[in-house]
Design a protein around this motif. Sequence first.
Motif, PDB file in Angstrom:
ATOM      1  N   GLU A  23       0.568  -1.196  -0.177  1.00 53.12           N
ATOM      2  CA  GLU A  23      -0.222   0.190   0.496  1.00 53.12           C
ATOM      3  C   GLU A  23       0.549   0.660   0.399  1.00 53.12           C
ATOM      4  O   GLU A  23       0.801   1.835  -1.065  1.00 53.12           O
ATOM      5  CB  GLU A  23      -0.991  -0.029   1.665  1.00 53.12           C
ATOM      6  CG  GLU A  23      -1.731   1.313   1.293  1.00 53.12           C
ATOM      7  CD  GLU A  23      -2.580   1.494   0.073  1.00 53.12           C
ATOM      8  OE1 GLU A  23      -3.458   2.436  -0.397  1.00 53.12           O
ATOM      9  OE2 GLU A  23      -2.726   0.769  -0.578  1.00 53.12           O
ATOM     10  N   SER A  26       2.780   1.324  -3.468  1.00 52.21           N
ATOM     11  CA  SER A  26       1.792   2.103  -4.359  1.00 52.21           C
ATOM     12  C   SER A  26       1.320   2.816  -4.299  1.00 52.21           C
ATOM     13  O   SER A  26       1.010   4.095  -5.721  1.00 52.21           O
ATOM     14  CB  SER A  26       0.664   1.255  -4.993  1.00 52.21           C
ATOM     15  OG  SER A  26      -0.373   1.216  -3.732  1.00 52.21           O
ATOM     16  N   ARG A  42      -4.884   1.802  -9.643  1.00 59.00           N
ATOM     17  CA  ARG A  42      -4.171   0.624  -8.621  1.00 59.00           C
ATOM     18  C   ARG A  42      -3.852   0.000  -8.827  1.00 59.00           C
ATOM     19  O   ARG A  42      -2.681  -0.778  -8.503  1.00 59.00           O
ATOM     20  CB  ARG A  42      -5.093   1.198  -7.039  1.00 59.00           C
ATOM     21  CG  ARG A  42      -4.335   0.194  -6.191  1.00 59.00           C
ATOM     22  CD  ARG A  42      -5.371   0.040  -4.808  1.00 59.00           C
ATOM     23  NE  ARG A  42      -5.377   1.490  -4.549  1.00 59.00           N
ATOM     24  CZ  ARG A  42      -5.210   2.703  -3.826  1.00 59.00           C
ATOM     25  NH1 ARG A  42      -3.863   2.106  -3.496  1.00 59.00           N
ATOM     26  NH2 ARG A  42      -4.728   3.518  -3.240  1.00 59.00           N
ATOM     27  N   ALA A  45      -0.488   0.114 -10.987  1.00 58.28           N
ATOM     28  CA  ALA A  45       0.371   0.278  -9.300  1.00 58.28           C
ATOM     29  C   ALA A  45       1.140  -1.373  -9.134  1.00 58.28           C
ATOM     30  O   ALA A  45       2.533  -1.727  -8.482  1.00 58.28           O
ATOM     31  CB  ALA A  45       0.520   1.177  -8.329  1.00 58.28           C
ATOM     32  N   VAL A  46       0.074  -1.446  -8.459  1.00 61.25           N
ATOM     33  CA  VAL A  46       0.343  -3.203  -8.011  1.00 61.25           C
ATOM     34  C   VAL A  46       0.676  -3.622  -8.509  1.00 61.25           C
ATOM     35  O   VAL A  46       1.872  -4.481  -8.787  1.00 61.25           O
ATOM     36  CB  VAL A  46      -0.943  -3.445  -7.248  1.00 61.25           C
ATOM     37  CG1 VAL A  46      -0.942  -4.724  -6.828  1.00 61.25           C
ATOM     38  CG2 VAL A  46      -1.817  -2.268  -6.134  1.00 61.25           C
ATOM     39  N   ILE A  49       4.931  -2.898  -8.947  1.00 62.15           N
ATOM     40  CA  ILE A  49       5.559  -3.538  -7.376  1.00 62.15           C
ATOM     41  C   ILE A  49       5.685  -4.953  -7.927  1.00 62.15           C
ATOM     42  O   ILE A  49       6.595  -5.633  -7.203  1.00 62.15           O
ATOM     43  CB  ILE A  49       4.947  -2.888  -6.495  1.00 62.15           C
ATOM     44  CG1 ILE A  49       4.845  -1.210  -6.334  1.00 62.15           C
ATOM     45  CG2 ILE A  49       5.394  -3.302  -5.355  1.00 62.15           C
ATOM     46  CD1 ILE A  49       4.071  -0.978  -5.752  1.00 62.15           C
TER      47      ILE A  49
END
Length: 162
Positions: A23, A26, A42, A45-46, A49
């Motif tokens: 969290e 991200s 999101r 981004a996740v 990562i």
Amino acid sequence: DLSFLFYLLVIFAGVSSCISLMEVTSAHFIDNSIAKGKPMSRKKAVGIITLIMIVLSVPVCLDQLGMGTIIPPFYASFMAAGSQDLLDVYDLLAEGLMMPIGAIMMCVIVGWKVGFKWMADEVEQEGNKFIAKGFFQFCMKYVTPLVMVFVLVVLVLSYINV
């Protein structure tokens, strides 16, 4: 037998820790993309990562989680004396280099660039008094950076066997 319950709780603790770390990272990616005018979802981004973490984790798995059977040439250049595996390399990078460098950067940014007003405002919310403000400022500007540079130099010298 309660051992099953113990290991189940350990799994929950590990998963919740992974989620909280994901969290923060991200949120950083999303905030930076918004600042650049190109908002990132999101999910994206996740996904980025997760991909980065897989790329960093696969060599450790190939190294049999610390058995030292496979050490790629790139990682071998970071090997400290006595290191046997990639977990030692990651420890060297994270604990031995990134943490002291991060502490130095934080002290320089807070002590010399951003200043302490925002910190004092935060501490003094709700009528609290920042009693050690002067001491804190002195330490953040002078003492802590010098100590962390010393720690960093000693760690680097110990890794290169000087």
